[in-house]
Design a protein around this motif. Sequence first.
Motif, mmCIF file in Angstrom:
data_model
loop_
_atom_site.group_PDB
_atom_site.id
_atom_site.type_symbol
_atom_site.label_atom_id
_atom_site.label_comp_id
_atom_site.label_asym_id
_atom_site.label_seq_id
_atom_site.Cartn_x
_atom_site.Cartn_y
_atom_site.Cartn_z
ATOM 1 N N ALA A 179 0.837 -1.206 0.000
ATOM 2 C CA ALA A 179 0.000 0.000 0.000
ATOM 3 C C ALA A 179 0.869 1.251 0.000
ATOM 4 O O ALA A 179 0.592 2.224 -0.720
ATOM 5 C CB ALA A 179 -0.935 -0.003 1.202
ATOM 6 N N VAL A 180 1.916 1.244 0.806
ATOM 7 C CA VAL A 180 2.837 2.379 0.822
ATOM 8 C C VAL A 180 3.463 2.551 -0.560
ATOM 9 O O VAL A 180 3.544 3.671 -1.088
ATOM 10 C CB VAL A 180 3.925 2.175 1.888
ATOM 11 N N SER A 181 3.906 1.456 -1.164
ATOM 12 C CA SER A 181 4.532 1.540 -2.489
ATOM 13 C C SER A 181 3.560 2.097 -3.527
ATOM 14 O O SER A 181 3.950 2.898 -4.391
ATOM 15 C CB SER A 181 5.030 0.161 -2.918
ATOM 16 N N ALA A 182 2.286 1.687 -3.435
ATOM 17 C CA ALA A 182 1.288 2.177 -4.389
ATOM 18 C C ALA A 182 1.064 3.676 -4.225
ATOM 19 O O ALA A 182 0.942 4.413 -5.212
ATOM 20 C CB ALA A 182 -0.024 1.421 -4.209
ATOM 21 N N ALA A 183 1.002 4.152 -2.984
ATOM 22 C CA ALA A 183 0.832 5.586 -2.751
ATOM 23 C C ALA A 183 2.061 6.358 -3.216
ATOM 24 O O ALA A 183 1.951 7.424 -3.839
ATOM 25 C CB ALA A 183 0.562 5.850 -1.271
ATOM 26 N N GLY A 229 -9.301 9.262 -1.100
ATOM 27 C CA GLY A 229 -9.175 8.646 -2.413
ATOM 28 C C GLY A 229 -7.825 7.992 -2.591
ATOM 29 O O GLY A 229 -7.703 6.902 -3.180
ATOM 30 N N LEU A 230 -6.765 8.627 -2.084
ATOM 31 C CA LEU A 230 -5.426 8.040 -2.153
ATOM 32 C C LEU A 230 -5.326 6.777 -1.310
ATOM 33 O O LEU A 230 -4.764 5.769 -1.742
ATOM 34 C CB LEU A 230 -4.389 9.068 -1.683
ATOM 35 N N VAL A 231 -5.880 6.812 -0.101
ATOM 36 C CA VAL A 231 -5.862 5.629 0.766
ATOM 37 C C VAL A 231 -6.628 4.477 0.120
ATOM 38 O O VAL A 231 -6.179 3.328 0.124
ATOM 39 C CB VAL A 231 -6.450 5.984 2.150
ATOM 40 N N ARG A 232 -7.786 4.793 -0.443
ATOM 41 C CA ARG A 232 -8.573 3.762 -1.135
ATOM 42 C C ARG A 232 -7.754 3.107 -2.239
ATOM 43 O O ARG A 232 -7.691 1.872 -2.333
ATOM 44 C CB ARG A 232 -9.832 4.396 -1.723
ATOM 45 N N HIS A 233 -7.124 3.935 -3.070
ATOM 46 C CA HIS A 233 -6.332 3.418 -4.185
ATOM 47 C C HIS A 233 -5.163 2.569 -3.680
ATOM 48 O O HIS A 233 -4.889 1.491 -4.220
ATOM 49 C CB HIS A 233 -5.810 4.589 -5.013
ATOM 50 N N ALA A 234 -4.458 3.042 -2.657
ATOM 51 C CA ALA A 234 -3.274 2.353 -2.169
ATOM 52 C C ALA A 234 -3.603 0.945 -1.688
ATOM 53 O O ALA A 234 -2.911 -0.023 -2.042
ATOM 54 C CB ALA A 234 -2.630 3.163 -1.047
ATOM 55 N N TYR A 235 -4.664 0.799 -0.910
ATOM 56 C CA TYR A 235 -4.993 -0.532 -0.386
ATOM 57 C C TYR A 235 -5.675 -1.403 -1.430
ATOM 58 O O TYR A 235 -5.573 -2.631 -1.367
ATOM 59 C CB TYR A 235 -5.805 -0.416 0.906
ATOM 60 N N ALA A 236 -6.342 -0.807 -2.402
ATOM 61 C CA ALA A 236 -6.896 -1.605 -3.499
ATOM 62 C C ALA A 236 -5.758 -2.195 -4.335
ATOM 63 O O ALA A 236 -5.799 -3.366 -4.731
ATOM 64 C CB ALA A 236 -7.809 -0.752 -4.369
#
Length: 286
Positions: free
Chosen positions: A52-56, A103-110
């Motif tokens: 999730a961190v990497s995605a953000a 929205g960023l948190v949603r994207h990161a964990y998705a």
Amino acid sequence: MLRRSALLTALAALLACLVWTPAPASRAAPASAAAGPCGVLASGASAAAERAVSAACAQVAAGVWYTWGGGHGPRPGPTYGQVDPTDPASEHDPERLGFDCSGLVRHAYAEATGSDMLDGVASAQYYTHRAAARFTAAQGLGPLLPGDLLVWGNSRDLHHIALYLGAGRMVEARQSGTKLMVSDVRLGGDYYGAVRIDPGPVTGHTVQTWGSGVWTKEQPATSAARVYAFPGPTTVRVACQKHAEEVTSDGYTNDAWSYLPDYRAWVTNIYIQGPAWLDDVPTCTF
């Protein structure tokens, strides 16, 4: 961030978490706040949290903008934002693909889990039934791990959320007119606490609420202090239930109340879908 009027707060809750409104002297601060590495800065996090961190951080590296309401489309990912009528800096948000804080948190964990498990605004993400652990503001950063979600506000209105990186740093979508950034964690002001996400199977008894604007309470009584209002039907985890004050509402009468551990609060069983006394849910001993 300064709180907006009650009307604008309600509007923002339907779209996304509110943006920060710093004092004029701090308007230029985000440019320097973005300095420093974006990545996992401490050990101990789960593989999903690190992903999730990497995605953000990938969105930070891509130079993606904050956009008011961004990231709340039918699927996780950047979307064009909206104009916040109280923030002149948002005038270009409808022209920019980006994220607001939730929205960023949603994207990161998705991206990390392959599941849209944190769809919703900051408060819904903090109170998720997928919580593995929760931390108060008084606990500081000591117990936190990369990928934990930091929130600001109060129990009734959590208006900002970010992902912890470790070493006192976080990645966030902060405000209109700035790009996604790495910042020092702001422990002062209205920092509320943090939650650690468990992407595995949900433990405990999960049920669905119905109705909108349904308040949870500190005690199983209508006169007790309000904690949080469900904006609409919400999946919640029930620890136990008990007979307490009888409530009549929306054509139903019931004296059963359920304790919701993720909210540390009670809700009348009237607003939980199912029988008046929930099957297979134990009786509270407190």
